[in-house]
Design an enzyme around this catalytic site. Sequence first.
Site, short mmCIF file in Angstrom:
data_model
loop_
_atom_site.label_atom_id
_atom_site.label_comp_id
_atom_site.label_asym_id
_atom_site.label_seq_id
_atom_site.Cartn_x
_atom_site.Cartn_y
_atom_site.Cartn_z
CG PHE A 113 0.29 4.69 3.70
CD1 PHE A 113 0.85 3.48 3.26
CD2 PHE A 113 -0.77 4.98 4.41
CE1 PHE A 113 0.11 2.32 3.87
CE2 PHE A 113 -1.33 3.74 5.06
CZ PHE A 113 -0.89 2.51 4.82
CB THR A 121 -0.92 -0.07 1.28
OG1 THR A 121 -1.78 -0.91 1.02
CG2 THR A 121 -1.77 1.35 1.06
O1 LIG Z 1 -7.40 -0.43 7.96
C1 LIG Z 1 -6.10 -0.42 8.20
O2 LIG Z 1 -5.39 -0.91 8.83
C2 LIG Z 1 -5.57 0.94 7.34
O3 LIG Z 1 -4.32 1.14 7.63
C3 LIG Z 1 -6.28 1.31 5.99
C4 LIG Z 1 -5.86 0.53 4.79
C5 LIG Z 1 -6.31 1.19 3.56
O4 LIG Z 1 -7.22 2.15 3.43
O5 LIG Z 1 -6.19 0.54 2.23
C6 LIG Z 1 -4.28 0.56 4.69
C7 LIG Z 1 -3.74 -0.48 4.36
C8 LIG Z 1 -4.26 -1.75 3.77
O6 LIG Z 1 -4.20 -1.72 2.32
C9 LIG Z 1 -5.46 -1.90 4.08
C10 LIG Z 1 -6.38 -0.93 4.97
#
Ligand SMILES: O=C(O)C(=O)C[C@]1(C(=O)O)C=C[C@@H](O)C=C1
Length: 432
Positions: A310, A308
Amino acid sequence: MQSLTSSSSGINPKSLTRTKIQSNRVNPNQLVIRCVYRFDSANAAANTGTVRTNGNGAPASYNSAGHVGASRAEWQSSCAILASKVVSQQQNALKSGGGVGNITAVNGHKSTTDLDLVPKPLTITDLSPAPMHGAQLRVAYQGVPGAYSEAAAGKAYPKCDAIPCDQFEVAFQAVELWIADRAVLPVENSLGGSIHRNYDLLLRHRLHIVGEVQLPVHHCLLALPGVRKEYLARVISHPQALAQCELTLTKLGLNVAREAVDDTAGAAEYIASNNLRDTAAIASARAADLYGLQILEQGIQDDSSNVTRFVMLAREPIIPRTDRPFKTSIVFAHDKGTSVLFKVLSAFAFRNISLTKIESRPHRNRPIRLVDDANVGTAKHFEYMFYVDFEASMADVRAQNALAEVQEFTSFLRVLGSYPMDMTPWCPSRED
Ligand SMILES: O=C(O)C(=O)C[C@]1(C(=O)O)C=C[C@@H](O)C=C1
């Protein structure tokens, strides 16, 4: 020291009507922020006319509300002003201390009773002084401790004080109101795709992208101790996490109800605090630890290199540089719809600037355009905002020239940020 004023926080007070803001002190180091506000898009439009300055009253690198300057000369003078500030900013950063460190966390609690303290309204005494004054950097993220976003905040700012927020919007507002110095928010995942909400919020708020981090995401299936997979009637998690594990859940024979909640760690906390023996959560190993759950399965994401991305957001832009790889994020629109897209993209292609991402979102102020060229009835075209990331710094003359050209083709253009690329070596096997 700068005090909190509507101009210093970069928001037009007319565009945000705060109806409720509450802080929840979980422990002396932890602040959970919940707030609700109404967004008035009419006033927000007016906001685009305000002149944004840095703390000294000098123009920030992007002119009014982060728009590209009216001319190339304006761009270049903005960059020059910023270049002169680089040394003092680096010195401040050094004073604040950097290095590997801890994320604030709720340690080892197995029930959420202490997370459910009666919320008290946020008062002026909760607003700390401006950033970089010796205190730890305060970084807002969406979710509760154990969320991947908390890990991303720790990766971006290793010694930070991570501040959980219940909504993305709250994290934006925490920075605008000086409750936090930065926000770290997910924008895209390699399996689940873009997190559209944050693209929309980037446009709606006046924060700047000052960095990016890519976090390998290793999901676990968590349940209360003693619970077996056969007992499960549902799996709960963040919608992105559910999407990232869809195939694996089916392969595991878990054809049970899948329900979306606000964040992965919040799902784990919910199971623990409600003693749910028929429910599993998809969350991190750290969430299992924090909320006293057992790990039924590890690495259940459909792709082992699940990652992911950020972005880090701040009230002021950083100074673009050319001594390391930079990325720049822009958003633009045109009155005549998509016809401009090819011209805009060619401004980058001709200068050998690579694009890393393109995203379109509805043009919320004008979602539909009526066209009747052939006089055979009225066609309705959808209108879009285009978000583009490209691999160049705004201090690079190629990027400045490309944007000067893009500005000629577009009716709206805003630079969301020019920031160092995350070049961390790829390690898909790393556990969070
Ligand atoms: O729910 C979490 O733990 C988050 O940090 C959010 C979140 C997102 O929004 O994509 C972040 C990373 C992962 O892809 C899954 C969820």
